[in-house]
Design a protein around this motif. Structure first.
Motif, short mmCIF file in Angstrom:
data_model
loop_
_atom_site.label_atom_id
_atom_site.label_comp_id
_atom_site.label_asym_id
_atom_site.label_seq_id
_atom_site.Cartn_x
_atom_site.Cartn_y
_atom_site.Cartn_z
N MET A 74 0.83 -1.26 0.06
CA MET A 74 0.17 -0.03 0.08
C MET A 74 0.92 1.27 -0.01
O MET A 74 0.52 2.18 -0.62
CB MET A 74 -1.05 -0.05 1.07
CG MET A 74 -1.96 -0.95 0.86
SD MET A 74 -3.60 -0.94 2.10
CE MET A 74 -2.71 -1.31 3.67
N ALA A 75 2.07 1.23 0.58
CA ALA A 75 2.89 2.19 0.56
C ALA A 75 3.17 2.68 -0.88
O ALA A 75 3.59 3.89 -1.20
CB ALA A 75 4.03 2.22 1.48
N ASN A 76 3.48 1.61 -1.62
CA ASN A 76 3.87 1.91 -3.05
C ASN A 76 2.84 2.11 -3.85
O ASN A 76 2.63 3.06 -4.94
CB ASN A 76 4.44 0.53 -3.69
CG ASN A 76 5.75 0.27 -3.08
OD1 ASN A 76 6.67 1.18 -2.64
ND2 ASN A 76 6.32 -1.07 -2.93
N ARG A 77 1.64 1.63 -3.33
CA ARG A 77 0.29 1.87 -4.11
C ARG A 77 -0.17 3.35 -3.80
O ARG A 77 -0.82 3.82 -4.72
CB ARG A 77 -0.81 1.05 -3.80
CG ARG A 77 -1.99 1.17 -4.72
CD ARG A 77 -3.06 0.25 -4.06
NE ARG A 77 -4.30 0.10 -4.88
CZ ARG A 77 -4.61 -0.67 -5.97
NH1 ARG A 77 -3.75 -1.56 -6.60
NH2 ARG A 77 -5.86 -0.65 -6.69
N PHE A 78 -0.01 3.99 -2.73
CA PHE A 78 -0.57 4.85 -2.58
C PHE A 78 0.72 6.13 -2.00
O PHE A 78 0.93 6.24 -0.69
CB PHE A 78 -1.62 5.08 -1.43
CG PHE A 78 -2.70 4.34 -1.77
CD1 PHE A 78 -3.65 4.58 -2.80
CD2 PHE A 78 -2.95 3.08 -1.02
CE1 PHE A 78 -4.61 3.69 -2.86
CE2 PHE A 78 -4.09 2.43 -1.25
CZ PHE A 78 -4.90 2.64 -2.17
N PRO A 79 1.82 6.47 -3.10
CA PRO A 79 3.15 7.03 -2.38
C PRO A 79 2.65 8.32 -1.71
O PRO A 79 3.82 8.81 -0.97
CB PRO A 79 3.60 7.14 -3.64
CG PRO A 79 2.60 6.99 -4.88
CD PRO A 79 1.72 6.12 -4.46
N ALA A 80 1.84 9.09 -2.00
CA ALA A 80 1.52 10.25 -1.33
C ALA A 80 0.78 10.32 -0.05
O ALA A 80 0.50 11.30 0.76
CB ALA A 80 0.69 11.36 -2.25
N SER A 81 0.66 9.13 0.60
CA SER A 81 -0.21 8.79 1.82
C SER A 81 0.57 8.54 2.78
O SER A 81 2.07 8.42 2.82
CB SER A 81 -1.27 7.77 1.63
OG SER A 81 -0.44 6.47 1.41
N ASP A 82 0.12 8.49 4.08
CA ASP A 82 0.92 8.08 5.37
C ASP A 82 0.08 6.89 5.95
O ASP A 82 -1.15 6.94 5.86
CB ASP A 82 0.69 9.23 6.42
CG ASP A 82 1.57 10.53 6.13
OD1 ASP A 82 2.60 10.18 5.40
OD2 ASP A 82 1.08 11.46 6.49
N GLY A 83 0.68 5.80 6.35
CA GLY A 83 0.17 4.47 6.83
C GLY A 83 0.41 4.13 8.02
O GLY A 83 1.60 4.42 8.34
N ILE A 84 -0.47 3.54 8.61
CA ILE A 84 -0.13 2.85 10.24
C ILE A 84 -0.37 1.51 10.05
O ILE A 84 -1.39 0.89 9.51
CB ILE A 84 -1.16 3.61 11.29
CG1 ILE A 84 -0.95 4.95 11.08
CG2 ILE A 84 -1.04 3.02 12.67
CD1 ILE A 84 0.27 5.58 11.68
N ALA A 85 0.59 0.76 10.39
CA ALA A 85 0.45 -0.80 10.59
C ALA A 85 0.21 -1.20 12.06
O ALA A 85 0.95 -0.71 12.83
CB ALA A 85 1.74 -1.31 10.30
N LEU A 86 -0.72 -2.04 12.16
CA LEU A 86 -1.27 -2.34 13.55
C LEU A 86 -1.58 -3.67 13.60
O LEU A 86 -2.36 -4.32 12.80
CB LEU A 86 -2.58 -1.43 14.02
CG LEU A 86 -3.11 -1.56 15.40
CD1 LEU A 86 -3.97 -0.32 15.90
CD2 LEU A 86 -4.03 -2.52 15.46
N ASP A 87 -1.16 -4.36 14.53
CA ASP A 87 -1.27 -5.68 14.83
C ASP A 87 -1.34 -6.10 16.31
O ASP A 87 -0.80 -5.20 17.25
CB ASP A 87 -0.21 -6.53 14.31
CG ASP A 87 -0.61 -7.91 13.97
OD1 ASP A 87 -0.97 -8.37 12.83
OD2 ASP A 87 -0.80 -8.79 14.83
N ILE A 88 -2.19 -7.12 16.86
CA ILE A 88 -1.98 -7.49 18.22
C ILE A 88 -0.96 -8.14 18.66
O ILE A 88 -0.72 -8.09 19.67
CB ILE A 88 -3.20 -8.61 18.46
CG1 ILE A 88 -3.83 -8.46 19.89
CG2 ILE A 88 -3.45 -9.74 18.12
CD1 ILE A 88 -5.01 -9.02 20.29
#
Length: 272
Positions: A74-88
């Motif tokens: 998704m970082a490559n698909r949406f290069p202008a975005s900010d992403g958060i990765a969350l896991d338990i």
């Protein structure tokens, strides 16, 4: 440790695994996960394909990110975005963080997200929500943290998954050897009551094939997705029972090998 949660569907009780067991199991599997994650990659890729066209989210959340494989996509698909990765599973986050793909890697529970209201334009969650006790709470949290116009896209597993293995064990003993998953009717009911607009909710079977049963059981263990049921038998399984299981599973063999069928739920919901 907290007790397992019992879900009653059409008068039938189904106990879901304790989430602490789930988190510990997937943490232990972090290093081996990607090597055997054929199904996970295929399902997540399909989920990306069914995202609404033309999406350009400013902020996205990879909910149940695991090793971060789809965070990086998704970082490559949406290069202008900010992403958060969350896991338990903190072990998964430790594995994912050095590989990048997200601005932050956060330990958290899908039923009680540690993020502010109206924070994201897209929530992407692939093959994680089947481990959540309360799917209605997951949907409620999605509605809370999405911005107006935001999208919640998820894949999960429903009843009928690994039915071949379940049926084979049933002929051997009365224990629960295979993880239980919700019926599709539960997903339908909660999505309809969520307050989000439902665009897609469908089940697609995905079949893997193995030359030997031990390849399937090894893969489940390497993924951290082996039997986590309450009431599972403790200790080692005797040779006679394993032999009986192998013999029972052979009735399902096809020219492609021994099938393992996963019933995969795909859902896309919008916040208006």
């Amino acid at each position: 440790m907290s007790e397992a949660v019992t879900v009653v569907v059409n008068g039938v009780e189904n106990e879901l695994p304790d989430k602490r067991l789930v988190a510990a199991s997937f943490s232990r599997a972090a290093a081996s996960y990607d090597a055997v994650a054929e199904l996970q990659r295929a399902v997540g890729s399909t989920l990306i394909e069914v995202l609404p066209g033309g999406m350009k989210p400013e902020r996205w959340l990879d909910l149940g990110c695991g090793t971060g494989y789809f965070s990086r996509i998704m970082a490559n698909r949406f290069p202008a975005s900010d992403g958060i990765a969350l896991d338990i599973a903190e072990g998964m986050l430790r594995h994912a963080r050095p590989q990048g793909g997200a601005c932050a890697f956060v330990a958290g529970d899908a039923e009680c997200l540690p993020v502010r209201d109206a924070s994201f334009d897209l929530i992407f969650s692939s093959l994680a929500l089947q481990w959540c006790d309360d799917f209605s709470a997951v949907l409620g949290e999605a509605g809370r943290v999405l911005r107006p116009g935001g999208v919640f896209a998820f894949s999960s597993l429903c009843a009928g998954t690994l039915q071949e293995l379940r049926d084979s064990w049933k002929s051997v003993d009365g224990f629960a050897h295979v993880n239980r998953f919700r019926p599709i009717s539960v997903y339908q009911r909660h999505c309809a009551a969520s307050g989000l607009r439902l665009e897609r909710l469908e089940v697609r079977p995905h079949v893997l094939h193995f030359s030997e049963l031990r390849q399937l059981t090894h893969e489940l263990k390497a993924l951290g997705a082996h039997n986590l049921n309450p009431g599972r038998p403790g200790g080692l399984t005797g040779r006679a029972r394993i032999r009986a299981l192998v013999d029972a599973y052979e009735q399902f063999r096809t020219p492609e090998g021994l099938p393992a069928t996963y019933q995969v739920v795909y859902g896309v919901l919008h916040k208006d």
